[in-house]
Design a protein around this motif. Structure first.
Motif, PDB file in Angstrom:
ATOM      1  N   GLY A  95       0.811  -1.209   0.000  1.00 22.70           N
ATOM      2  CA  GLY A  95       0.000   0.000   0.000  1.00 22.70           C
ATOM      3  C   GLY A  95       0.845   1.260   0.000  1.00 22.70           C
ATOM      4  O   GLY A  95       0.536   2.240  -0.695  1.00 22.70           O
ATOM      5  N   THR A  96       1.932   1.251   0.742  1.00 25.63           N
ATOM      6  CA  THR A  96       2.820   2.411   0.785  1.00 25.63           C
ATOM      7  C   THR A  96       3.472   2.656  -0.572  1.00 25.63           C
ATOM      8  O   THR A  96       3.560   3.806  -1.035  1.00 25.63           O
ATOM      9  CB  THR A  96       3.897   2.216   1.869  1.00 25.63           C
ATOM     10  N   ALA A  97       3.916   1.608  -1.235  1.00 26.49           N
ATOM     11  CA  ALA A  97       4.561   1.759  -2.539  1.00 26.49           C
ATOM     12  C   ALA A  97       3.577   2.298  -3.580  1.00 26.49           C
ATOM     13  O   ALA A  97       3.920   3.197  -4.368  1.00 26.49           O
ATOM     14  CB  ALA A  97       5.134   0.420  -3.001  1.00 26.49           C
TER      15      ALA A  97
ATOM     16  N   LEU B  29       2.829   5.950  -2.785  1.00 26.52           N
ATOM     17  CA  LEU B  29       3.974   6.792  -3.168  1.00 26.52           C
ATOM     18  C   LEU B  29       3.969   7.055  -4.668  1.00 26.52           C
ATOM     19  O   LEU B  29       4.188   8.190  -5.112  1.00 26.52           O
ATOM     20  CB  LEU B  29       5.283   6.129  -2.740  1.00 26.52           C
ATOM     21  N   ALA B  30       3.683   6.022  -5.463  1.00 26.69           N
ATOM     22  CA  ALA B  30       3.616   6.192  -6.915  1.00 26.69           C
ATOM     23  C   ALA B  30       2.482   7.144  -7.295  1.00 26.69           C
ATOM     24  O   ALA B  30       2.652   8.015  -8.164  1.00 26.69           O
ATOM     25  CB  ALA B  30       3.435   4.841  -7.598  1.00 26.69           C
ATOM     26  N   GLY B  31       1.327   7.001  -6.657  1.00 27.71           N
ATOM     27  CA  GLY B  31       0.201   7.881  -6.947  1.00 27.71           C
ATOM     28  C   GLY B  31       0.470   9.324  -6.550  1.00 27.71           C
ATOM     29  O   GLY B  31       0.122  10.259  -7.283  1.00 27.71           O
ATOM     30  N   SER B  32       1.097   9.514  -5.403  1.00 21.66           N
ATOM     31  CA  SER B  32       1.436  10.869  -4.952  1.00 21.66           C
ATOM     32  C   SER B  32       2.451  11.517  -5.882  1.00 21.66           C
ATOM     33  O   SER B  32       2.349  12.711  -6.202  1.00 21.66           O
ATOM     34  CB  SER B  32       2.008  10.828  -3.534  1.00 21.66           C
TER      35      SER B  32
ATOM     36  N   VAL C  63      -3.587  14.846 -12.335  1.00 19.98           N
ATOM     37  CA  VAL C  63      -3.741  15.004 -10.884  1.00 19.98           C
ATOM     38  C   VAL C  63      -4.812  14.049 -10.390  1.00 19.98           C
ATOM     39  O   VAL C  63      -4.632  13.346  -9.385  1.00 19.98           O
ATOM     40  CB  VAL C  63      -4.085  16.468 -10.517  1.00 19.98           C
ATOM     41  N   TRP C  64      -5.945  14.000 -11.091  1.00 20.93           N
ATOM     42  CA  TRP C  64      -7.028  13.109 -10.683  1.00 20.93           C
ATOM     43  C   TRP C  64      -6.637  11.636 -10.816  1.00 20.93           C
ATOM     44  O   TRP C  64      -7.020  10.802  -9.985  1.00 20.93           O
ATOM     45  CB  TRP C  64      -8.297  13.414 -11.474  1.00 20.93           C
ATOM     46  N   ILE C  65      -5.881  11.318 -11.851  1.00 24.06           N
ATOM     47  CA  ILE C  65      -5.403   9.935 -12.009  1.00 24.06           C
ATOM     48  C   ILE C  65      -4.486   9.565 -10.843  1.00 24.06           C
ATOM     49  O   ILE C  65      -4.606   8.480 -10.261  1.00 24.06           O
ATOM     50  CB  ILE C  65      -4.688   9.758 -13.366  1.00 24.06           C
ATOM     51  N   GLY C  66      -3.567  10.461 -10.495  1.00 25.74           N
ATOM     52  CA  GLY C  66      -2.664  10.208  -9.368  1.00 25.74           C
ATOM     53  C   GLY C  66      -3.427  10.025  -8.060  1.00 25.74           C
ATOM     54  O   GLY C  66      -3.123   9.132  -7.267  1.00 25.74           O
ATOM     55  N   LEU C  67      -4.428  10.870  -7.839  1.00 20.23           N
ATOM     56  CA  LEU C  67      -5.244  10.730  -6.624  1.00 20.23           C
ATOM     57  C   LEU C  67      -6.052   9.438  -6.647  1.00 20.23           C
ATOM     58  O   LEU C  67      -6.273   8.814  -5.598  1.00 20.23           O
ATOM     59  CB  LEU C  67      -6.151  11.948  -6.457  1.00 20.23           C
ATOM     60  N   GLY C  68      -6.475   9.011  -7.833  1.00 14.50           N
ATOM     61  CA  GLY C  68      -7.169   7.724  -7.964  1.00 14.50           C
ATOM     62  C   GLY C  68      -6.262   6.563  -7.594  1.00 14.50           C
ATOM     63  O   GLY C  68      -6.691   5.584  -6.978  1.00 14.50           O
ATOM     64  N   VAL C  69      -4.993   6.668  -7.961  1.00 12.59           N
ATOM     65  CA  VAL C  69      -4.018   5.629  -7.598  1.00 12.59           C
ATOM     66  C   VAL C  69      -3.824   5.600  -6.078  1.00 12.59           C
ATOM     67  O   VAL C  69      -3.692   4.521  -5.481  1.00 12.59           O
ATOM     68  CB  VAL C  69      -2.683   5.851  -8.347  1.00 12.59           C
ATOM     69  N   VAL C  70      -3.834   6.748  -5.432  1.00 17.74           N
ATOM     70  CA  VAL C  70      -3.713   6.794  -3.972  1.00 17.74           C
ATOM     71  C   VAL C  70      -4.921   6.096  -3.327  1.00 17.74           C
ATOM     72  O   VAL C  70      -4.772   5.326  -2.365  1.00 17.74           O
ATOM     73  CB  VAL C  70      -3.567   8.248  -3.464  1.00 17.74           C
ATOM     74  N   VAL C  71      -6.117   6.334  -3.844  1.00 20.62           N
ATOM     75  CA  VAL C  71      -7.309   5.651  -3.331  1.00 20.62           C
ATOM     76  C   VAL C  71      -7.193   4.142  -3.567  1.00 20.62           C
ATOM     77  O   VAL C  71      -7.521   3.333  -2.686  1.00 20.62           O
ATOM     78  CB  VAL C  71      -8.591   6.223  -3.984  1.00 20.62           C
ATOM     79  N   ALA C  72      -6.686   3.754  -4.742  1.00 21.34           N
ATOM     80  CA  ALA C  72      -6.481   2.330  -5.038  1.00 21.34           C
ATOM     81  C   ALA C  72      -5.479   1.707  -4.063  1.00 21.34           C
ATOM     82  O   ALA C  72      -5.600   0.523  -3.712  1.00 21.34           O
ATOM     83  CB  ALA C  72      -6.000   2.156  -6.473  1.00 21.34           C
ATOM     84  N   ALA C  73      -4.512   2.487  -3.603  1.00 26.85           N
ATOM     85  CA  ALA C  73      -3.545   1.983  -2.618  1.00 26.85           C
ATOM     86  C   ALA C  73      -4.247   1.620  -1.317  1.00 26.85           C
ATOM     87  O   ALA C  73      -3.961   0.574  -0.713  1.00 26.85           O
ATOM     88  CB  ALA C  73      -2.465   3.026  -2.355  1.00 26.85           C
TER      89      ALA C  73
ATOM     90  N   THR D  90      -6.244  -1.573  -1.945  1.00 28.89           N
ATOM     91  CA  THR D  90      -5.335  -2.720  -2.054  1.00 28.89           C
ATOM     92  C   THR D  90      -4.826  -3.141  -0.679  1.00 28.89           C
ATOM     93  O   THR D  90      -4.789  -4.337  -0.359  1.00 28.89           O
ATOM     94  CB  THR D  90      -4.149  -2.367  -2.970  1.00 28.89           C
ATOM     95  N   THR D  91      -4.450  -2.177   0.141  1.00 25.60           N
ATOM     96  CA  THR D  91      -3.971  -2.481   1.489  1.00 25.60           C
ATOM     97  C   THR D  91      -5.060  -3.167   2.302  1.00 25.60           C
ATOM     98  O   THR D  91      -4.809  -4.145   3.013  1.00 25.60           O
ATOM     99  CB  THR D  91      -3.520  -1.192   2.203  1.00 25.60           C
ATOM    100  N   TRP D  92      -6.280  -2.670   2.195  1.00 31.05           N
ATOM    101  CA  TRP D  92      -7.406  -3.251   2.933  1.00 31.05           C
ATOM    102  C   TRP D  92      -7.656  -4.689   2.483  1.00 31.05           C
ATOM    103  O   TRP D  92      -7.826  -5.593   3.320  1.00 31.05           O
ATOM    104  CB  TRP D  92      -8.642  -2.387   2.712  1.00 31.05           C
ATOM    105  N   LEU D  93      -7.660  -4.935   1.170  1.00 33.99           N
ATOM    106  CA  LEU D  93      -7.898  -6.291   0.670  1.00 33.99           C
ATOM    107  C   LEU D  93      -6.778  -7.250   1.082  1.00 33.99           C
ATOM    108  O   LEU D  93      -7.042  -8.405   1.430  1.00 33.99           O
ATOM    109  CB  LEU D  93      -8.062  -6.268  -0.848  1.00 33.99           C
ATOM    110  N   LEU D  94      -5.529  -6.781   1.050  1.00 35.16           N
ATOM    111  CA  LEU D  94      -4.427  -7.637   1.503  1.00 35.16           C
ATOM    112  C   LEU D  94      -4.532  -7.918   3.001  1.00 35.16           C
ATOM    113  O   LEU D  94      -4.208  -9.021   3.458  1.00 35.16           O
ATOM    114  CB  LEU D  94      -3.081  -6.984   1.169  1.00 35.16           C
ATOM    115  N   HIS D  95      -4.970  -6.948   3.772  1.00 36.77           N
ATOM    116  CA  HIS D  95      -5.180  -7.156   5.208  1.00 36.77           C
ATOM    117  C   HIS D  95      -6.228  -8.245   5.428  1.00 36.77           C
ATOM    118  O   HIS D  95      -6.046  -9.146   6.249  1.00 36.77           O
ATOM    119  CB  HIS D  95      -5.617  -5.850   5.867  1.00 36.77           C
TER     120      HIS D  95
END
Length: 122
Positions: free
Chosen positions: A18-20, A23-26, A41-51, A54-59
């Motif tokens: 999730g951190t990686a 970081l890519a989205g930011s 900018v919106w695509i990058g913020l979308g990647v941050v939301v996807a992070a 992804t972290t939640w699903l892996l948890h």
């Protein structure tokens, strides 16, 4: 002993992944902002939301960690959480998955034994 002492810092596959991704989205959002490219900018913020998702699903899949300290044998980041399928007590992410996990993860009364001991040598 590390610089942080002999403690469980919670390094997990879910956390590192999730951190990686975040970081890519930011980085992408920041670069798009510097380039004045609004969709980027919106695509990058979308990647941050996807992070976060992804972290939640892996948890939930067992690659995270429950709240609180873990036994030293489970400190390695490659160790799966074997009780993740039934949910963790006091875990908002587990309760958000629905009533099955919500019932399994219902917090019970806390005792002083479940809290980490204070280090009197500090």
């Amino acid at each position: 002993m590390s610089a942080h002492g002999h403690v469980d810092l919670g390094h997990t596959v879910a956390g590192w992944t999730g951190t990686a991704i975040a970081l890519a989205g930011s980085t992408a959002a920041g670069a798009a902002l510097c380039a004045s490219w609004t969709p980027g900018v919106w695509i990058g913020l979308g990647v941050v939301v996807a992070a976060g998702i992804t972290t939640w699903l892996l948890h939930l899949a067992g690659w995270g960690k429950p709240s609180g300290p873990r036994p030293e044998s489970q400190w390695d980041w490659r160790v799966r959480d074997t009780v993740a399928h039934s949910g963790h007590a006091d875990c908002l992410g587990c309760r958000l998955t629905g009533p099955r996990r919500g019932v399994a993860a219902a917090p019970g009364p806390r005792s002083a034994a479940s809290l980490p001991a204070a280090d009197s040598s500090a």
